[in-house]
Design a protein around this motif. Structure first.
Motif, PDB file in Angstrom:
ATOM      1  N   SER A 151      28.602  -7.538   5.188  1.00  0.00           N
ATOM      2  CA  SER A 151      27.328  -7.498   5.913  1.00  0.00           C
ATOM      3  C   SER A 151      26.638  -8.855   5.994  1.00  0.00           C
ATOM      4  CB  SER A 151      26.387  -6.490   5.246  1.00  0.00           C
ATOM      5  OG  SER A 151      26.100  -6.879   3.909  1.00  0.00           O
ATOM      6  N   ILE A 152      27.390  -9.947   5.777  1.00  0.00           N
ATOM      7  CA  ILE A 152      26.750 -11.259   5.653  1.00  0.00           C
ATOM      8  C   ILE A 152      26.108 -11.737   6.950  1.00  0.00           C
ATOM      9  CG2 ILE A 152      28.395 -11.885   3.867  1.00  0.00           C
ATOM     10  CD1 ILE A 152      29.643 -13.866   5.834  1.00  0.00           C
ATOM     11  N   TRP A 153      26.609 -11.326   8.088  1.00  0.00           N
ATOM     12  CA  TRP A 153      26.130 -11.877   9.370  1.00  0.00           C
ATOM     13  C   TRP A 153      24.694 -11.447   9.657  1.00  0.00           C
ATOM     14  CZ3 TRP A 153      29.941 -15.128  10.335  1.00  0.00           C
ATOM     15  CH2 TRP A 153      31.215 -14.813   9.838  1.00  0.00           C
ATOM     16  N   LEU A 154      24.422 -10.150   9.561  1.00  0.00           N
ATOM     17  CA  LEU A 154      23.049  -9.686   9.743  1.00  0.00           C
ATOM     18  C   LEU A 154      22.184 -10.032   8.536  1.00  0.00           C
ATOM     19  CD1 LEU A 154      23.541  -6.171  11.412  1.00  0.00           C
ATOM     20  CD2 LEU A 154      22.874  -8.332  12.506  1.00  0.00           C
ATOM     21  N   HIS A 155      22.807 -10.127   7.361  1.00  0.00           N
ATOM     22  CA  HIS A 155      22.082 -10.460   6.130  1.00  0.00           C
ATOM     23  C   HIS A 155      21.510 -11.870   6.193  1.00  0.00           C
ATOM     24  CE1 HIS A 155      22.254 -10.248   1.404  1.00  0.00           C
ATOM     25  NE2 HIS A 155      21.093 -10.684   1.848  1.00  0.00           N
ATOM     26  N   LEU A 156      22.370 -12.850   6.469  1.00  0.00           N
ATOM     27  CA  LEU A 156      21.944 -14.252   6.459  1.00  0.00           C
ATOM     28  C   LEU A 156      21.672 -14.810   7.849  1.00  0.00           C
ATOM     29  CD1 LEU A 156      24.327 -15.786   3.752  1.00  0.00           C
ATOM     30  CD2 LEU A 156      22.020 -14.825   3.480  1.00  0.00           C
ATOM     31  N   ASN A 193       0.853  -1.187   0.000  1.00  0.00           N
ATOM     32  CA  ASN A 193       0.000   0.000   0.000  1.00  0.00           C
ATOM     33  C   ASN A 193       0.893   1.243   0.000  1.00  0.00           C
ATOM     34  OD1 ASN A 193      -1.826   2.023   0.360  1.00  0.00           O
ATOM     35  ND2 ASN A 193      -2.654   1.260   2.307  1.00  0.00           N
ATOM     36  N   ASN A 194       0.907   1.958  -1.118  1.00  0.00           N
ATOM     37  CA  ASN A 194       1.790   3.112  -1.238  1.00  0.00           C
ATOM     38  C   ASN A 194       1.269   4.346  -0.516  1.00  0.00           C
ATOM     39  OD1 ASN A 194       3.717   1.789  -2.858  1.00  0.00           O
ATOM     40  ND2 ASN A 194       2.448   2.102  -4.678  1.00  0.00           N
ATOM     41  N   LYS A 195       0.080   4.272   0.074  1.00  0.00           N
ATOM     42  CA  LYS A 195      -0.463   5.425   0.791  1.00  0.00           C
ATOM     43  C   LYS A 195       0.349   5.714   2.058  1.00  0.00           C
ATOM     44  CE  LYS A 195      -5.212   4.829  -0.868  1.00  0.00           C
ATOM     45  NZ  LYS A 195      -6.631   4.600  -0.485  1.00  0.00           N
ATOM     46  N   THR A 196       0.918   4.673   2.638  1.00  0.00           N
ATOM     47  CA  THR A 196       1.742   4.836   3.830  1.00  0.00           C
ATOM     48  C   THR A 196       3.206   4.622   3.449  1.00  0.00           C
ATOM     49  OG1 THR A 196      -0.043   3.987   5.231  1.00  0.00           O
ATOM     50  CG2 THR A 196       2.166   4.039   6.182  1.00  0.00           C
ATOM     51  N   PRO A 197       4.046   5.632   3.637  1.00  0.00           N
ATOM     52  CA  PRO A 197       5.470   5.459   3.286  1.00  0.00           C
ATOM     53  C   PRO A 197       6.067   4.260   4.018  1.00  0.00           C
ATOM     54  CG  PRO A 197       4.990   7.761   3.766  1.00  0.00           C
ATOM     55  CD  PRO A 197       3.768   6.977   4.160  1.00  0.00           C
ATOM     56  N   ARG A 198       6.712   3.401   3.265  1.00  0.00           N
ATOM     57  CA  ARG A 198       7.287   2.185   3.830  1.00  0.00           C
ATOM     58  C   ARG A 198       8.697   2.454   4.343  1.00  0.00           C
ATOM     59  NH1 ARG A 198       7.106  -3.321   4.126  1.00  0.00           N
ATOM     60  NH2 ARG A 198       8.906  -4.500   3.345  1.00  0.00           N
ATOM     61  N   PRO A 199       9.036   1.979   5.538  1.00  0.00           N
ATOM     62  CA  PRO A 199      10.389   2.208   6.059  1.00  0.00           C
ATOM     63  C   PRO A 199      11.437   1.514   5.200  1.00  0.00           C
ATOM     64  CG  PRO A 199       8.889   1.442   7.793  1.00  0.00           C
ATOM     65  CD  PRO A 199       8.179   1.249   6.489  1.00  0.00           C
ATOM     66  N   VAL A 200      12.654   2.047   5.254  1.00  0.00           N
ATOM     67  CA  VAL A 200      13.803   1.401   4.646  1.00  0.00           C
ATOM     68  C   VAL A 200      14.917   1.380   5.686  1.00  0.00           C
ATOM     69  CG1 VAL A 200      14.588   3.586   3.602  1.00  0.00           C
ATOM     70  CG2 VAL A 200      15.454   1.387   2.743  1.00  0.00           C
ATOM     71  N   THR A 201      15.604   0.239   5.776  1.00  0.00           N
ATOM     72  CA  THR A 201      16.659   0.061   6.766  1.00  0.00           C
ATOM     73  C   THR A 201      17.960  -0.284   6.063  1.00  0.00           C
ATOM     74  OG1 THR A 201      15.042  -0.752   8.377  1.00  0.00           O
ATOM     75  CG2 THR A 201      17.364  -1.207   8.839  1.00  0.00           C
ATOM     76  N   PHE A 202      19.013   0.472   6.384  1.00  0.00           N
ATOM     77  CA  PHE A 202      20.349   0.250   5.824  1.00  0.00           C
ATOM     78  C   PHE A 202      21.163  -0.529   6.851  1.00  0.00           C
ATOM     79  CE2 PHE A 202      18.575   4.041   3.911  1.00  0.00           C
ATOM     80  CZ  PHE A 202      18.785   3.821   2.557  1.00  0.00           C
ATOM     81  N   VAL A 203      21.677  -1.685   6.420  1.00  0.00           N
ATOM     82  CA  VAL A 203      22.260  -2.661   7.340  1.00  0.00           C
ATOM     83  C   VAL A 203      23.721  -2.919   6.991  1.00  0.00           C
ATOM     84  CG1 VAL A 203      21.935  -4.939   8.396  1.00  0.00           C
ATOM     85  CG2 VAL A 203      19.974  -3.749   7.378  1.00  0.00           C
ATOM     86  N   PHE A 204      24.561  -2.999   8.025  1.00  0.00           N
ATOM     87  CA  PHE A 204      25.974  -3.322   7.827  1.00  0.00           C
ATOM     88  C   PHE A 204      26.517  -4.008   9.064  1.00  0.00           C
ATOM     89  CE2 PHE A 204      25.142   1.304   8.010  1.00  0.00           C
ATOM     90  CZ  PHE A 204      25.331   1.507   9.371  1.00  0.00           C
ATOM     91  N   ASN A 205      27.612  -4.724   8.880  1.00  0.00           N
ATOM     92  CA  ASN A 205      28.297  -5.356  10.012  1.00  0.00           C
ATOM     93  C   ASN A 205      29.523  -4.541  10.403  1.00  0.00           C
ATOM     94  OD1 ASN A 205      26.603  -7.965   9.217  1.00  0.00           O
ATOM     95  ND2 ASN A 205      27.485  -8.260  11.260  1.00  0.00           N
ATOM     96  N   GLY A 206      30.484  -5.192  11.047  1.00  0.00           N
ATOM     97  CA  GLY A 206      31.532  -4.406  11.665  1.00  0.00           C
ATOM     98  C   GLY A 206      32.931  -4.710  11.204  1.00  0.00           C
ATOM     99  N   GLY A 207      33.740  -5.198  12.103  1.00  0.00           N
ATOM    100  CA  GLY A 207      35.144  -5.489  11.859  1.00  0.00           C
ATOM    101  C   GLY A 207      36.058  -4.562  12.623  1.00  0.00           C
ATOM    102  N   PRO A 208      36.405  -3.366  12.069  1.00  0.00           N
ATOM    103  CA  PRO A 208      36.148  -2.975  10.679  1.00  0.00           C
ATOM    104  C   PRO A 208      36.830  -3.918   9.696  1.00  0.00           C
ATOM    105  CG  PRO A 208      37.734  -1.502  11.714  1.00  0.00           C
ATOM    106  CD  PRO A 208      37.232  -2.397  12.795  1.00  0.00           C
ATOM    107  N   GLY A 209      36.150  -4.122   8.576  1.00  0.00           N
ATOM    108  CA  GLY A 209      36.652  -5.055   7.581  1.00  0.00           C
ATOM    109  C   GLY A 209      35.719  -6.196   7.285  1.00  0.00           C
ATOM    110  N   SER A 210      34.547  -6.194   7.910  1.00  0.00           N
ATOM    111  CA  SER A 210      33.602  -7.290   7.710  1.00  0.00           C
ATOM    112  C   SER A 210      32.517  -6.912   6.714  1.00  0.00           C
ATOM    113  CB  SER A 210      32.949  -7.685   9.034  1.00  0.00           C
ATOM    114  OG  SER A 210      31.937  -8.654   8.813  1.00  0.00           O
TER     115      SER A 210
END
Length: 504
Positions: A108-113, A89-106
Motif C-alpha cells: 500500500s506504499i503508493w497511496l500511503h506515501l 471531539n468524540n461527540k461526532t463519530p470520526r470516519p475511518v478509511t481502509f486503504v490499499f493498492n493493487g497489483g495484485p501483489g502491490s
C-alpha cells in the motif's frame, strides 16, 4: 520494484488473468513443518503534522495482525499502519478509511506515501525520472488525516504480510480469497478499536479498486453486515473486458482511444487546429468518435465500405497521432502496448504505460514493445527507499523480513475466478451498484488520470454507464497526469481537495 522487474505488462496494476492461472508458490500441506506462531509486535509512536494550516497530533501504530481460520488457528500475519488523530471531539463519530493498492501483489506504499498518509515522497514534477537517493520525505500538507483516521493494509504476499501456521498462499491469492481476508482484517480492526459505529470508507488504487468492490461485497453481504459510507477508486479497473485485448473483443480499442488522444495532444502529435481546442475539448471529440463512427467500424468488420473506412482512418490518425498507413496495417486496431512504442518511434523514444507523459529510450528502437515502462522505473526507486526508511526511522518498526513492494510471484499466482465457471474477464462493477441499491448512503468517488494506459478513464466511464449504477452517487474527477496522478504537484493538490469534498 527494480527496473528489471518492471515488465511492460506488470506494474502497479494487474497482469492478464488469461496469462497466469496456477498457484506457483503454495506449500504442500502434508510436508509443511509445524512452526509456533507468536503474536506480532506492534510499534506505536506519536507525531504532529500540519494539514491545511492546522497542526494535527496523531498516533501511528504499525505491525502485524493475525488472521485465524474457523478453528481459531493462525493462518496469516497482515501488516498494517494505523493513524489515529488525537485530541478530537468524540461527540461526532470520526470516519475511518481502509486503504490499499493493487497489483495484485502491490503493497500500500503508493497511496500511503503519495496521497493519504501524513508523510509523502517528493518526486520531480512534469514526469521526470526520480534518479537515485537521497530522496526527500516530507510532511504531507495534503494528507486526509485531518478528516479521517487511516489504516493502510498490505495483503498477504506484499509488504511484510505472509502466511503463518495453518495458512497456505492459495488461501489468499485470488479475487475472492483476497477480499475475504481483507474483510476479516477490517472487522478485527473495528472491534479492537471500538469503531463499529464510525463512518467507514474504502480507498483503493488500480487493482485495489477491484479489491474495493470485492471487499464491499464481502462486508455488505449477509446478516453480519458492515455498511460502508463509500469507496474511493483511484485509477479504476472493475470490468476487465474493457482492458483485455483478445480477438473478437473490440471494447479495449474503444476504451483506450481517448487516452491515446490525450497522449498525442501532450506530445504535440496533433494539428495546430486541434491544439487550439484545448486538451479537454480534444478528448471530448475523441470520446464522440470512439462511441460513434469508430465503434461502428469495428463492429462492421469486413462489411465496412471502403470510402467509410478511409474516413475512419483519417479520424483515427487525427486522434492517435499515428500515420494512416500504419493504422490500416493493424486493421484500425492499435493496442496500448503498440501505441506506447509507436507514437515516438521516429524519435527513437517510447511513452510510459502508467503515465504516458514519461519518455523512455529502448535498446532496440525497432521492437514491438518497450523494454521497460519509463513511468515505472521513473518512480519506484524513490518509493522503495522511502517506505523502508520511514518504517525503520519514523515508525520504529523492526523489519525482520524484506519489504515486498510488488511481488511477481503473487501476481502470477493470482486466481481470477469469482464463480464456479471459467471466466475470461472478471467484472466486479455489479458489486458496487448492488451496494448502492442496498445502502442509501453508499457513494463512490472515482479519480482518473488522462495519461493512464494501465486503467484508461474512458473504460471506467463505460463501466459506470453499463452496470446499474446510480450516477447521482458517483463522483468522477479528472487530472492531467497518469495512473498515480498525485505524483504531479498540481494534480495532488486538486485530488486532495476533491477527496476532502467527497467526505463532506
Amino acid at each position: 520494484m527494480t527496473v528489471n522487474t518492471f515488465k511492460p505488462l506488470l506494474s502497479i496494476l494487474l497482469i492478464s488473468p488469461l496469462v497466469f492461472s496456477t498457484v506457483a508458490f503454495s506449500a504442500e500441506k502434508s510436508t509443511k513443518p509445524v512452526i509456533a506462531v507468536t503474536d506480532p509486535i506492534l510499534s506505536s509512536t506519536k507525531h504532529t503534522v500540519e494539514i491545511n494550516g492546522q497542526k494535527i497530533k496523531y498516533e501511528a501504530t504499525a505491525g502485524g495482525t493475525l488472521l485465524k481460520n474457523d478453528k481459531q488457528q493462525a493462518v496469516a500475519n497482515i501488516f498494517s499502519t494505523t493513524y489515529l488523530r488525537l485530541n478530537v471531539n468524540n461527540k461526532t463519530p470520526r470516519p475511518v478509511t481502509f486503504v490499499f493498492n493493487g497489483g495484485p501483489g502491490s503493497a500500500s506504499i503508493w497511496l500511503h506515501l503519495g496521497l493519504y498518509g501524513p508523510k509523502r515522497i517528493i518526486l520531480p514534477a512534469h514526469a521526470k525520472d526520480d534518479g537515485a537517493a537521497p530522496y526527500q520525505l516530507v510532511d504531507n500538507q495534503y494528507s486526509l488525516l485531518d478528516t479521517t483516521d487511516l489504516v493502510f493494509i498490505d495483503p498477504v504476499g506484499t509488504g511484510t504480510s505472509h502466511v503463518v501456521g495453518e495458512g497456505e498462499n492459495k488461501d489468499f491469492l485470488g479475487v475472492k480469497q483476497d477480499a475475504k481476508s481483507i474483510a476479516q482484517f477490517i472487522k478485527l480492526w473495528l472491534t479492537k478499536h471500538n469503531r463499529w459505529n464510525s463512518p467507514k470508507y474504502l480507498a483503493g488504487e488500480s487493482y485495489g479498486t477491484t479489491r474495493a468492490a470485492a471487499v464491499t461485497h464481502e462486508l455488505q453481504s449477509g446478516w453480519t453486515d458492515v455498511s460502508l459510507n463509500g469507496v474511493m477508486l483511484i485509477s479504476s479497473i472493475l470490468d476487465f473486458s474493457h482492458a483485455r485485448y483478445q480477438p473478437g473483443n473490440n471494447q479495449p480499442y474503444i476504451a483506450f482511444l481517448p487516452t491515446m488522444a490525450a497522449t498525442s495532444y501532450y506530445h504535440d502529435k496533433v494539428s495546430q487546429e486541434d491544439k487550439k481546442l484545448g486538451l479537454e475539448s480534444f478528448i471530448e471529440a475523441s470520446r464522440q468518435f470512439a462511441l460513434g463512427d469508430y465503434a461502428s467500424a469495428l463492429i462492421q468488420g469486413n462489411r465496412l465500405q471502403a470510402n467509410k473506412k478511409q474516413q475512419v482512418l483519417a479520424e483515427l490518425s487525427r486522434f492517435t497521432g499515428l500515420e494512416q498507413n500504419y493504422l490500416e496495417q493493424v486493421n484500425l486496431r492499435v493496442s496500448a502496448s503498440r501505441y506506447e512504442k509507436q507514437l515516438l518511434r521516429k524519435q527513437f523514444k517510447t511513452v510510459g504505460r502508467l503515465d504516458s507523459r514519461f519518455i523512455g529510450k529502448d535498446y532496440d528502437s525497432g521492437g514491438e514493445r518497450f523494454d521497460n515502462d519509463p513511468s515505472g522505473y521513473g518512480i519506484d526507486g524513490a518509493y522503495t527507499a522511502a517506505i523502508n526508511h520511514y518504517l525503520i526511522n519514523d515508525l520504529k518498526v523492526k523489519l525482520d523480513r524484506p519489504f515486498n513492494v510488488l511481488s511477481i510471484d503473487v501476481n502470477r499466482s493470482w486466481d481470477w475466478h469469482i464463480s464456479g465457471k471459467q471466466m475470461h474477464y472478471i467484472n466486479v462493477a455489479p458489486y458496487l451498484s448492488k451496494a448502492q441499491r442496498e445502502n442509501k448512503d453508499f457513494k463512490i468517488f472515482v479519480g482518473n488520470g488522462y495519461y493512464d494506459f494501465a486503467t484508461p478513464f474512458f473504460a471506467t466511464e463505460n463501466t459506470i454507464a453499463d452496470n446499474g449504477f446510480d450516477p447521482k452517487r458517483v463522483e468522477m474527477k479528472y487530472y492531467p497526469a497518469g495512473h498515480m496522478m498525485y505524483i504531479e504537484p498540481e494534480s495532488l493538490k486538486q485530488l486532495a481537495q476533491d477527496l476532502q469534498s467527497f467526505y463532506r
